[in-house]
Write a protein that holds these residues in place. Structure first.
Motif, PDB file in Angstrom:
ATOM      1  N   GLU A 223     -45.620  41.601  46.743  1.00 26.44           N
ATOM      2  CA  GLU A 223     -44.344  42.244  46.411  1.00 26.44           C
ATOM      3  C   GLU A 223     -43.179  41.464  47.024  1.00 26.44           C
ATOM      4  O   GLU A 223     -42.132  41.308  46.397  1.00 26.44           O
ATOM      5  CB  GLU A 223     -44.335  43.691  46.911  1.00 26.44           C
ATOM      6  N   ARG A 224     -43.362  40.976  48.256  1.00 24.91           N
ATOM      7  CA  ARG A 224     -42.295  40.200  48.891  1.00 24.91           C
ATOM      8  C   ARG A 224     -42.030  38.900  48.132  1.00 24.91           C
ATOM      9  O   ARG A 224     -40.926  38.344  48.192  1.00 24.91           O
ATOM     10  CB  ARG A 224     -42.683  39.863  50.338  1.00 24.91           C
ATOM     11  N   ALA A 225     -43.041  38.407  47.420  1.00 19.86           N
ATOM     12  CA  ALA A 225     -42.876  37.186  46.630  1.00 19.86           C
ATOM     13  C   ALA A 225     -42.301  37.482  45.251  1.00 19.86           C
ATOM     14  O   ALA A 225     -42.224  36.574  44.413  1.00 19.86           O
ATOM     15  CB  ALA A 225     -44.218  36.474  46.490  1.00 19.86           C
ATOM     16  N   GLY A 226     -41.902  38.722  45.004  1.00 14.58           N
ATOM     17  CA  GLY A 226     -41.289  39.076  43.739  1.00 14.58           C
ATOM     18  C   GLY A 226     -42.262  39.489  42.656  1.00 14.58           C
ATOM     19  O   GLY A 226     -41.869  39.628  41.498  1.00 14.58           O
ATOM     20  N   LYS A 227     -43.528  39.699  42.993  1.00 16.61           N
ATOM     21  CA  LYS A 227     -44.523  40.097  42.015  1.00 16.61           C
ATOM     22  C   LYS A 227     -44.617  41.623  41.928  1.00 16.61           C
ATOM     23  O   LYS A 227     -44.234  42.340  42.855  1.00 16.61           O
ATOM     24  CB  LYS A 227     -45.898  39.524  42.363  1.00 16.61           C
ATOM     25  N   THR A 228     -45.150  42.084  40.798  1.00 16.88           N
ATOM     26  CA  THR A 228     -45.486  43.502  40.643  1.00 16.88           C
ATOM     27  C   THR A 228     -46.995  43.627  40.737  1.00 16.88           C
ATOM     28  O   THR A 228     -47.727  42.929  40.016  1.00 16.88           O
ATOM     29  CB  THR A 228     -44.997  44.046  39.296  1.00 16.88           C
ATOM     30  N   VAL A 229     -47.483  44.505  41.610  1.00 21.62           N
ATOM     31  CA  VAL A 229     -48.909  44.559  41.935  1.00 21.62           C
ATOM     32  C   VAL A 229     -49.558  45.767  41.269  1.00 21.62           C
ATOM     33  O   VAL A 229     -49.084  46.900  41.399  1.00 21.62           O
ATOM     34  CB  VAL A 229     -49.126  44.623  43.457  1.00 21.62           C
ATOM     35  N   ASP A 230     -50.650  45.516  40.544  1.00 25.61           N
ATOM     36  CA  ASP A 230     -51.522  46.565  40.030  1.00 25.61           C
ATOM     37  C   ASP A 230     -52.838  46.492  40.798  1.00 25.61           C
ATOM     38  O   ASP A 230     -53.458  45.419  40.868  1.00 25.61           O
ATOM     39  CB  ASP A 230     -51.787  46.391  38.538  1.00 25.61           C
ATOM     40  N   VAL A 231     -53.268  47.609  41.357  1.00 27.54           N
ATOM     41  CA  VAL A 231     -54.532  47.655  42.096  1.00 27.54           C
ATOM     42  C   VAL A 231     -55.622  48.138  41.151  1.00 27.54           C
ATOM     43  O   VAL A 231     -55.512  49.210  40.553  1.00 27.54           O
ATOM     44  CB  VAL A 231     -54.433  48.574  43.321  1.00 27.54           C
ATOM     45  N   ALA A 232     -56.685  47.342  40.998  1.00 28.61           N
ATOM     46  CA  ALA A 232     -57.792  47.686  40.110  1.00 28.61           C
ATOM     47  C   ALA A 232     -59.092  47.684  40.903  1.00 28.61           C
ATOM     48  O   ALA A 232     -59.285  46.841  41.786  1.00 28.61           O
ATOM     49  CB  ALA A 232     -57.883  46.698  38.950  1.00 28.61           C
ATOM     50  N   ALA A 233     -59.959  48.620  40.578  1.00 35.15           N
ATOM     51  CA  ALA A 233     -61.275  48.698  41.210  1.00 35.15           C
ATOM     52  C   ALA A 233     -62.341  48.296  40.200  1.00 35.15           C
ATOM     53  O   ALA A 233     -62.197  48.539  38.992  1.00 35.15           O
ATOM     54  CB  ALA A 233     -61.548  50.105  41.727  1.00 35.15           C
ATOM     55  N   LEU A 234     -63.396  47.667  40.678  1.00 31.37           N
ATOM     56  CA  LEU A 234     -64.507  47.301  39.813  1.00 31.37           C
ATOM     57  C   LEU A 234     -65.100  48.572  39.209  1.00 31.37           C
ATOM     58  O   LEU A 234     -65.388  49.532  39.930  1.00 31.37           O
ATOM     59  CB  LEU A 234     -65.565  46.548  40.615  1.00 31.37           C
ATOM     60  N   PRO A 235     -65.283  48.637  37.873  1.00 29.10           N
ATOM     61  CA  PRO A 235     -65.831  49.858  37.263  1.00 29.10           C
ATOM     62  C   PRO A 235     -67.239  50.166  37.776  1.00 29.10           C
ATOM     63  O   PRO A 235     -67.985  49.271  38.193  1.00 29.10           O
ATOM     64  CB  PRO A 235     -65.850  49.526  35.766  1.00 29.10           C
ATOM     65  N   THR A 236     -67.590  51.411  37.709  1.00 25.31           N
ATOM     66  CA  THR A 236     -68.921  51.863  38.106  1.00 25.31           C
ATOM     67  C   THR A 236     -69.511  52.702  36.980  1.00 25.31           C
ATOM     68  O   THR A 236     -68.809  53.111  36.046  1.00 25.31           O
ATOM     69  CB  THR A 236     -68.867  52.691  39.396  1.00 25.31           C
ATOM     70  N   ILE A 237     -70.807  52.954  37.053  1.00 22.97           N
ATOM     71  CA  ILE A 237     -71.455  53.811  36.060  1.00 22.97           C
ATOM     72  C   ILE A 237     -70.811  55.196  36.118  1.00 22.97           C
ATOM     73  O   ILE A 237     -70.665  55.780  37.183  1.00 22.97           O
ATOM     74  CB  ILE A 237     -72.964  53.904  36.324  1.00 22.97           C
ATOM     75  N   GLY A 238     -70.414  55.709  34.949  1.00 22.78           N
ATOM     76  CA  GLY A 238     -69.710  56.983  34.883  1.00 22.78           C
ATOM     77  C   GLY A 238     -68.205  56.835  34.795  1.00 22.78           C
ATOM     78  O   GLY A 238     -67.502  57.815  34.525  1.00 22.78           O
ATOM     79  N   SER A 239     -67.693  55.627  35.005  1.00 26.23           N
ATOM     80  CA  SER A 239     -66.249  55.399  34.903  1.00 26.23           C
ATOM     81  C   SER A 239     -65.827  55.419  33.435  1.00 26.23           C
ATOM     82  O   SER A 239     -66.571  55.000  32.545  1.00 26.23           O
ATOM     83  CB  SER A 239     -65.866  54.057  35.511  1.00 26.23           C
ATOM     84  N   GLU A 240     -64.598  55.878  33.195  1.00 29.13           N
ATOM     85  CA  GLU A 240     -64.024  55.797  31.860  1.00 29.13           C
ATOM     86  C   GLU A 240     -63.270  54.484  31.732  1.00 29.13           C
ATOM     87  O   GLU A 240     -62.561  54.066  32.653  1.00 29.13           O
ATOM     88  CB  GLU A 240     -63.093  56.980  31.599  1.00 29.13           C
ATOM     89  N   PHE A 241     -63.433  53.833  30.567  1.00 28.36           N
ATOM     90  CA  PHE A 241     -62.846  52.509  30.389  1.00 28.36           C
ATOM     91  C   PHE A 241     -62.346  52.398  28.955  1.00 28.36           C
ATOM     92  O   PHE A 241     -63.046  52.742  28.001  1.00 28.36           O
ATOM     93  CB  PHE A 241     -63.890  51.414  30.673  1.00 28.36           C
TER      94      PHE A 241
END
Length: 746
Positions: A223-241
């Motif tokens: 963020e300090r470098a001017g970027k917009t950050v999206d946090v993503a988690a590795l999908p797991t069994i049962g996750s909606e995608f």
């Protein structure tokens, strides 16, 4: 052998022998050949396509060029020192010619004009699409230059300042380009190749303490470098995608894991092989650019890739080499990073900056700009990477903005820089005054140019320049009310755009903001607002987060990252603590607390369920509302041993869509769109003394007489007092002498 090669070799040995070879017969052989071709095609995809728009750079409103002559340069980021493939610049907009005359607009790329038009219609659309030179750019930018000219005068000295002729450039204007993933060979290369919107990959929603701590540090650094950050988690069994738009080769739809993804829409993942198929198909949600490379992430990737490799080998056992390339060599992130390391790994063939959890603190110092260019290899072991501590009472403007201060001014030219109280200045310091050195060349008329100094749109001072090409100093004080956690400083030079008796066409004349200009600092005054807290949180600070937030990382991390960046917390110096229940904490350093009570704090904000109550410093409630949802209240808190900032969520916490700025108050109500309301609970005086009292109401103590600062700030009063005392003493002795003279005569 590079680090990525070593990781691929190890992973290949892990996945080898996952299933036995199956011999194909009859019609299955033709189908297997098609599957092999599809696997080979996927493994050969190495091109990364990116698009950077003006809107992504923060220019959400049209860029407007008007008057008789207007110019604007916009810098579009691209990977530094990497050859671009098929770069194309697309500029959309519209023009107006209500005042008629001769109008012209041009588009330049890196200083070379590539398109020009002289429209004659009253209005129309601007549609320009040009190819751009793909040669590597050491600067990491493509400079887009826009120029607009409008000449409406027909006779000598006609007023040629049209207000109805203008050019508007749409925020959707953009630069598209591709580059080869194999050209990214160093950590510095990978950093320069980051797009405006960066995906930070973590192993799951439930993170270990060390991985959660690493994720917020990396997020704030981005963020300090001017970027917009999206946090993503590795999908797991049962996750909606959501698999809408996912391109699946027809041959692979005969493989169960890929067939399950072919229906489109939102699906529920039912196997590890389906997760592996998403990775191999390069699903946009998994376009990771930087990752917390812990053991859990490596294990999840290895399991998913092993499962999909088994299904592919069952479908075509003869395509072992192609499967090895696609599954193993293009996904080296499946091996956990070494302790204290930062390196280049791959996921679906894309370069990923992989950071070991215990290296995140030093990595934030390495990547913040000061040491970044030293990351000229694909693997580093980090013990420490921080800026040296400095004790200084001033800082050069040149250290805040490396751009040249030269301006060519016809009527007006602006030189702008920005600085954060928390990161750009030494710990606990705020600007007190400023000496700006400006030089200007003489113009064609006797009217002297004027230089004005602004901070956050407050005019702090101005001076009519001699304009003889020599340096001229403009000294201004910086009042507390003008400061924000993130500040914009502007030097504006204005000239009279008329030439001598209209005998000459107005031409630009150079002016410059010289690098010897300096900002003078003082210790942050105790104002009790967000500006003061930002100055204090830049050093050794503490973050307090409920333990439950660690179990919902993809929701809580963006909030922590956004607020920590806003209030100036240092990702390389702060410490993170997880708190249980409602027990009060006792901070030993300035702090940022999330939904955690602080012992001894004078907290004028009370949150209970969906109800918020806000009182002033005297305890009188001026806001008491229930039924609120998706908001949070942030307060600059005093009263405890250490000052700090408190964040309290109301109902479901808001999800901040864009960066926001806290004003000079001490309480702010936040929503999805940022700051909804901000107040100063103490009555918001316009100007405060360093002890927090309103100017003119400074409490006097005898100890203040021993403080040199008291005499410096009151030097003018001291001089006036001495002169007044000397004047009255002179009158007294004059009268006494007169009386003595009268007595002698008597």
């Amino acid at each position: 052998m590079t680090v990525s090669s070593r990781r691929s070799a190890i992973l290949s040995s892990v996945l080898s022998g996952a299933c036995g070879l199956i011999i194909m017969h009859g019609g299955n052989a033709a189908q297997a050949a098609e599957i092999a071709d599809a696997i080979t095609a996927l493994s050969q995809q190495t091109e990364i396509r990116e698009r950077v728009s003006l809107k992504a750079l923060g220019l959400t409103e049209p860029v407007v060029l008007g008057s008789s002559d207007a110019r604007r340069d916009i810098y579009l980021p691209v990977p530094a020192n990497i050859e671009l493939s098929e770069p194309r610049l697309v500029v959309d907009g519209r023009y107006l010619r209500a005042d008629g005359g001769q109008t012209t607009y041009t588009l330049a790329v890196d200083g070379t004009v590539v398109a020009a038009q002289s429209p004659t219609a009253p209005q129309g659309d601007v549609e320009i699409s040009v190819d751009v030179e793909g040669a590597p750019r050491p600067s990491g930018f493509v400079r887009m230059g826009l120029a607009w000219s409008s000449a409406t005068g027909r006779f000598l000295c006609d007023d040629a300042r049209p207000i109805g002729n203008m050019l508007q450039i749409s925020p959707d204007s953009h630069l598209e380009y591709s580059y080869d993933a194999g050209d990214v060979k160093t950590i510095a290369d990978a950093w320069s190749a980051l797009p405006q919107r960066v995906v930070l990959l973590v192993s799951s929603d439930e993170l270990a303490s060390e991985s959660f701590d690493a994720a917020w540090r990396l997020g704030v650094t981005l963020e300090r470098a001017g970027k917009t950050v999206d946090v993503a988690a590795l999908p797991t069994i049962g996750s909606e995608f959501d698999v809408s738009g996912l391109e699946i080769p027809p041959a692979l739809k005969r493989v169960p894991a890929f067939a399950a993804l072919a229906g489109g829409g939102v699906i529920t993942l039912s196997s590890d092989a389906e997760i592996g198929a998403l990775i191999l198909l390069d699903a946009p949600q998994l376009h990771a650019h930087i990752a917390v490379a812990d053991q859990m992430l490596a294990g999840g990737l290895t399991t998913a890739l092993k499962a999909v490799a088994e299904e592919l080998e069952r479908a075509d056992a003869a395509a072992v080499d192609a499967i090895d390339t696609l599954v193993v060599r293009k996904n080296a992130l499946a091996m956990a990073s070494e302790p204290k390391s930062i390196e280049i790994a791959t996921l679906t063939g894309r370069p990923v900056i992989a950071v070991a959890p215990d290296a995140a603190r030093a990595a934030s110092g390495l990547l913040d700009g000061f040491w970044r260019r030293t990351a000229s290899t694909d693997h580093l072991v980090l013990d420490t990477a921080a800026r040296p501590d400095t004790e200084t009472d001033s800082i050069a403007l040149a250290s805040l903005n490396q751009a040249a201060g030269n301006l060519d001014v016809v009527a007006r030219g602006d030189w702008t820089t920005s600085f954060n109280l928390g990161t750009s200045l030494p710990d606990g310091k705020v600007p007190a005054s400023m000496d700006v050195y400006v030089a200007a060349a003489p113009g064609a008329t006797a009217t002297a140019p004027v230089a004005s100094i602004f901070i956050n749109d407050y005019l702090l001072g101005a001076k009519r320049l001699t304009a003889d090409g020599k340096a001229e100093k403009i000294s201004v004080d910086i009042p507390s009310y003008a400061l924000l956690p993130r500040n914009t400083m502007q030097v504006r030079v204005q000239r009279q755009p008329a030439s001598d008796e209209c005998r000459e066409t107005p031409q630009p004349f150079p002016a410059a903001v010289l690098p010897e200009s300096r900002i003078f600092l003082k210790s942050a005054p105790k104002l009790g607002n967000f500006a003061e807290m930002t100055a204090r949180l830049a050093g050794d600070a503490s973050l307090f987060v409920p333990t439950s937030w660690r179990l919902d990382a993809t929701r809580s991390l963006p909030t922590i990252i956004q607020l920590a960046d806003t209030v100036g917390v240092s990702p390389s110096r702060a410490t993170l603590s997880f708190e249980e229940g409602d027990a009060e904490i006792e901070p030993k350093t300035p702090y940022l607390a999330f939904d955690t009570p602080v012992k001894g704090a004078r907290d004028t904000v009370k949150v209970s369920g969906d109800r918020v109550s806000i009182a002033d410093a005297k305890g009188k409630t001026f806001y008491d509302v229930s039924g609120l949802e998706r908001i949070a209240v942030v307060q600059a808190v005093s009263g405890s041993k250490e000052p700090g900032v408190s964040y309290q969520s109301v109902g479901t916490p808001p999800v901040f869509e864009t960066p926001f700025q806290l004003a000079g108050g001490d309480i702010a109500v936040l929503g999805d769109d940022g700051v909804l309301a901000a107040v100063n609970s103490r009555g918001a005086p316009l100007y405060l003394n360093e002890d927090g009292s309103q100017r003119g109401d400074t409490p006097f103590t005898w100890e203040r007489l021993l403080d040199p600062a008291f005499w410096i700030h009151n030097l003018s009063l001291l001089v006036a007092g001495v002169l007044a005392f000397a004047f009255f003493l002179l009158i007294f002795f004059a009268r006494r002498a007169k009386k003595r003279q009268s007595a002698d005569q008597g």
